[in-house]
Design an enzyme around this catalytic site. Structure first.
Site, short mmCIF file in Angstrom:
data_model
loop_
_atom_site.label_atom_id
_atom_site.label_comp_id
_atom_site.label_asym_id
_atom_site.label_seq_id
_atom_site.Cartn_x
_atom_site.Cartn_y
_atom_site.Cartn_z
CG HIS A 92 31.18 33.72 47.51
ND1 HIS A 92 32.50 33.40 47.55
CD2 HIS A 92 30.94 34.50 48.59
CE1 HIS A 92 33.05 33.96 48.60
NE2 HIS A 92 32.12 34.62 49.27
CE1 TYR B 103 38.08 29.70 42.77
CE2 TYR B 103 39.75 28.02 43.13
CZ TYR B 103 38.47 28.50 43.32
OH TYR B 103 37.59 27.77 44.08
N PRO C 243 42.65 19.77 45.86
CG PRO C 243 43.83 20.96 47.49
CD PRO C 243 43.92 19.77 46.59
CE1 TYR D 211 35.19 26.80 42.21
CE2 TYR D 211 33.33 28.32 42.16
CZ TYR D 211 34.52 27.89 42.73
OH TYR D 211 35.03 28.56 43.81
CE LYS E 61 33.47 20.87 41.89
NZ LYS E 61 32.30 21.66 42.24
#
Ligand code: RFL
Ligand code: PHB
Length: 388
Positions: free
Chosen positions: A72, A200, A292, A382, A296
């Protein structure tokens, strides 16, 4: 039995460390409580950072992730009914890879067994002994009998509930903990992901994360009230709730499909320090847990064992103890950065009961999509901070 390094736990941390040690000519035994079938089917994480792929490559086990992983280049934050894409590659030159943790575990098990190195499955470690000495021991239970493994170092890669952390004297350990007032229903769903990247979504009714495992299977996490258990919502309830959370403004085009697996997750942060006591090292979830939301946990486990693998190589090959002496401090400094990011993104995406906090959450999400500097900081964390 005798070995150089006894590794407790055949999760990503233990198996990857064993692989790195084998590549450096260091002998190890991996001991795992569960069966091979169980660990190769245990559904967990899905996102691996570019830096983790590099570690897999160095360990010679990246083939599966490179072949079947879905790369991605961006990700999306959705709030106030709009979906905002962040171009990670444009921002920081790297994206993320979707590759299921249980497949990675399968790759690592296969690599170790094919090379002729054992994993003791269905073998619980019941005791760690003499961890302050140069010959620590691990007691295992097999076929109703107890056996002892003697080694130079023990690595506790036995997850949050394993016995390793408990083997440290309580006064040697400092613990930081936070339980979040949030709970997720985790679903595996036979439906194509509504977007080719992750979404998200913050919403007044609760957080939703649209992830995936393949072009036809979605992995969906839905924030639920704390009292709801895995079977607490019917399929119909799940779909009508998803519809309410995803249809306002620019709707997310989610098609209904069969829900094939359900579980719930409590969101928690945890750090235990130091990550070494005597000749016992803690790695991965045995030493730290992150909520979560930031994806990570697996990546932190990989980072720990990359540092530890290098440190043990310097110790055994060159007699240089500096790496093993620095291991805990080096890992913890990165662990706290990752805790900071994971905790912040968890707060920002979940609804707060406090109206002031809720307004701040929206302001921080808007800041990321309105300021390139803020987007850069998000993308840097991220996609994964560097190891050093
Ligand atoms: P693990 O994977 O828990 O492995 C520990 C192993 O130790 C064994 N064990 C014992 N063996 C012998 N004797 C004993 N007495 C033992 N006691 C325990 C256990 O059976 C087990 O096999 O820890 P490790 O290796 O540190 O790996 C950590 C990761 O598994 C974890 O951090 C991630 O799964 C967290 N996580 C995510 N991380 C990411 O980086 N990206 C993600 O997208 C992501 N999504 C997730 C997640 C965790 C989730 N759950 C279920 C907690 C999504 C979910 C739903
Ligand atoms: C997952 O696919 O399991 C996943 C993806 C992104 C996250 C957490 C979990 O932030």
């Amino acid at each position: 039995m005798k070995t150089q390094v006894a590794i407790i736990g055949a999760g990503p941390a233990g198996l990857l460390l064993a692989q790195l040690l084998t590549r450096s000519g260091i002998d190890s035994i991996v001991i795992e409580n569960r069966s091979r079938e169980y660990i190769e089917n245990r559904i967990r994480a899905g996102v691996i950072e570019a830096g983790t792929v590099d570690i897999l490559r160095e360990a010679g086990v990246a083939e599966g992730a490179l072949r079947d992983g879905i790369v991605h280049e961006g990700t999306a934050l959705r709030f106030e009914g709009r979906t905002h894409r962040l171009d990670l590659v444009d921002l920081v030159g790297r994206g993320i890879t979707i590759y299921p943790q249980h497949k990675l575990v399968g790759d690592l098990v296969a690599a170790r067994l094919e090379a002729g190195h054992p994993i003791l499955f269905e073998t619980p470690v019941v005791e760690l002994g003499d961890i302050a000495s140069d010959e620590p021991t691990v007691t295992i239970e097999r076929g109703g009998a107890r056996e002892t493994i003697t080694c130079r170092f023990i690595v506790g890669a036995d997850g949050f509930h394993g016995p390793s952390r408990q083997a440290l004297p309580p006064e040697a350990l400092t613990v930081w903990e936070r339980d979040y007032p949030y709970k997720w229903l985790a679903l595996m769903v036979e439906t194509p992901p509504p977007s080719h990247e992750l979404i998200y979504a913050a919403h007044a009714r609760g957080f939703t994360l649209m992830s995936m495992r393949s072009p036809s299977v979605s992995r969906i996490y839905v924030q639920v009230p704390m009292e709801v258990d895995a079977e607490g919502w019917s399929d119909d309830q799940v779909w009508s709730e998803l519809d309410l959370r995803l249809r306002d403004g620019e709707p997310v085009p989610l098609r209904e499909g069969a829900i094939t697996q359900r579980s719930t997750i409590h969101l928690r942060s945890f750090v235990a320090a130091p990550m070494r006591h005597g000749n016992l090292f803690l790695a991965g979830d045995a030493a730290h847990i992150v909520p979560p939301t930031g994806a990570k946990g697996l990546n932190l486990a990989a980072a720990d064992v990359a540092v530890l693998g290098d440190a043990l190589k310097r110790y055994f090959r060159h007699g240089d103890p500096s790496g093993v002496d620095d291991y805990s401090d080096k890992c913890l400094s990165r662990v706290w950065q990752v805790q900071r990011f994971s905790s912040w993104i968890t707060h920002a995406l979940h609804v707060s009961n406090d109206p002031f906090d809720q307004a701040l959450n929206l302001a921080s999400l808007r800041h990321i999509v309105e300021s390139r500097h803020a987007a850069l900081s998000f993308a840097e964390n991220y996609t994964g901070l560097p190891l050093n």
